[in-house]
Design an enzyme around this catalytic site. Sequence first.
Site, PDB file in Angstrom:
ATOM      1  CG  LEU A   1      54.954  50.105  22.244  1.00 16.40           C
ATOM      2  CD1 LEU A   1      56.098  49.754  22.050  1.00 16.40           C
ATOM      3  CD2 LEU A   1      54.535  49.724  23.919  1.00 16.40           C
TER       4      LEU A   1
ATOM      5  CG  MET B   1      60.031  40.098  22.445  1.00 14.32           C
ATOM      6  SD  MET B   1      58.076  40.582  21.986  1.00 14.32           S
ATOM      7  CE  MET B   1      57.100  40.853  23.345  1.00 14.32           C
TER       8      MET B   1
ATOM      9  CG  HIS C   1      52.089  45.314  17.081  1.00  9.22           C
ATOM     10  ND1 HIS C   1      52.534  45.237  18.993  1.00  9.22           N
ATOM     11  CD2 HIS C   1      50.746  45.713  17.470  1.00  9.22           C
ATOM     12  CE1 HIS C   1      51.091  45.338  19.295  1.00  9.22           C
ATOM     13  NE2 HIS C   1      50.798  45.158  18.479  1.00  9.22           N
TER      14      HIS C   1
ATOM     15  N   GLY D   1      62.499  34.253  15.798  1.00 12.89           N
ATOM     16  CA  GLY D   1      63.320  35.109  14.859  1.00 12.89           C
ATOM     17  C   GLY D   1      62.608  34.322  13.059  1.00 12.89           C
TER      18      GLY D   1
ATOM     19  CB  ILE E   1      60.611  49.664  25.357  1.00 17.39           C
ATOM     20  CG1 ILE E   1      59.194  48.419  25.458  1.00 17.39           C
ATOM     21  CG2 ILE E   1      59.742  51.175  24.790  1.00 17.39           C
ATOM     22  CD1 ILE E   1      57.904  49.306  26.658  1.00 17.39           C
TER      23      ILE E   1
HETATM   24  C1  GRF Z   1      55.302  37.004  16.617  1.00 21.56           C
HETATM   25  O1  GRF Z   1      54.639  36.685  18.147  1.00 21.56           O
HETATM   26  C2  GRF Z   1      54.863  37.977  16.447  1.00 21.56           C
HETATM   27  O2  GRF Z   1      53.497  38.068  16.112  1.00 21.56           O
HETATM   28  C3  GRF Z   1      55.480  39.212  16.503  1.00 21.56           C
HETATM   29  O3  GRF Z   1      57.042  38.715  17.548  1.00 21.56           O
HETATM   30  C4  GRF Z   1      56.962  37.159  17.884  1.00 21.56           C
HETATM   31  C5  GRF Z   1      58.264  36.545  17.842  1.00 21.56           C
HETATM   32  O4  GRF Z   1      58.386  35.985  15.532  1.00 21.56           O
HETATM   33  N1  GRF Z   1      56.103  39.716  15.501  1.00 21.56           N
HETATM   34  P1  GRF Z   1      59.232  35.875  15.979  1.00 21.56           P
HETATM   35  O5  GRF Z   1      58.940  33.837  15.215  1.00 21.56           O
HETATM   36  O6  GRF Z   1      60.339  35.682  16.705  1.00 21.56           O
HETATM   37  O7  GRF Z   1      59.881  36.794  14.643  1.00 21.56           O
END
Ligand code: GRF
Length: 192
Positions: A145, A91, A110, A13, A93
């Site tokens: 996506l 993560m 992204h 996060g 979709i």
């Molecule tokens: C990181 O790889 C970032 O590049 C992508 O999501 C992953 C985790 O990000 N957006 P976060 O630290 O959980 O925000």
Amino acid sequence: MTQRVAILISGGGSNMVSLVEDMVGDHPGRPAVVIANSPGAGGLAKADALGVATDVVDHRAFKGDRAAFEAALHTALLNHQPDVICLAGFMRILSADFVGLWQGRILNIHPSLLPKYKGLHTHARAIEAGDKEAGCTVHVVTPDLDDGPILGQASVPIHADDTAEDLAARVLTEEHRLYPQVLRRFLQDFSA
Ligand code: GRF
């Protein structure tokens, strides 16, 4: 009128923290809730520490039934009445049906210079391709996506000896700057 922002996370996060910490003072938005798809997401404790409501909709509890997971996620979101949803290291979709429920009000960050490198392992792919630069993109989420209208991008150089981890760290620093900047502008346009 202040816009309510829901933030969806899956992991640490760090992007969520950047967004929440920027939503102060005359910012047009305020964090309404942070929702994780896993009870173990490190970002939940960070959201708690920042005084933001949290919720968990564990996708594993739905054993691959995406529709049931998304129905639970939608219900959790409605409980907090968001105007905008920010995916931040989220993560899962999301289906066209789910995305359609929120009519262009879902943003995502992204870690590539879209339209290059949609999907996963973006940094390793850029290094493998011999690219000289990489970066991150904030876009509106559509059913396809990593494909929606681009709202902002930031680029960083790729150094000859970079590992994917080196590059990921360099890009993440830019993500933490770009996402709050784009959200602020999006909400200003949204509430105009
Ligand atoms: C990181 O790889 C970032 O590049 C992508 O999501 C992953 C985790 O990000 N957006 P976060 O630290 O959980 O925000």
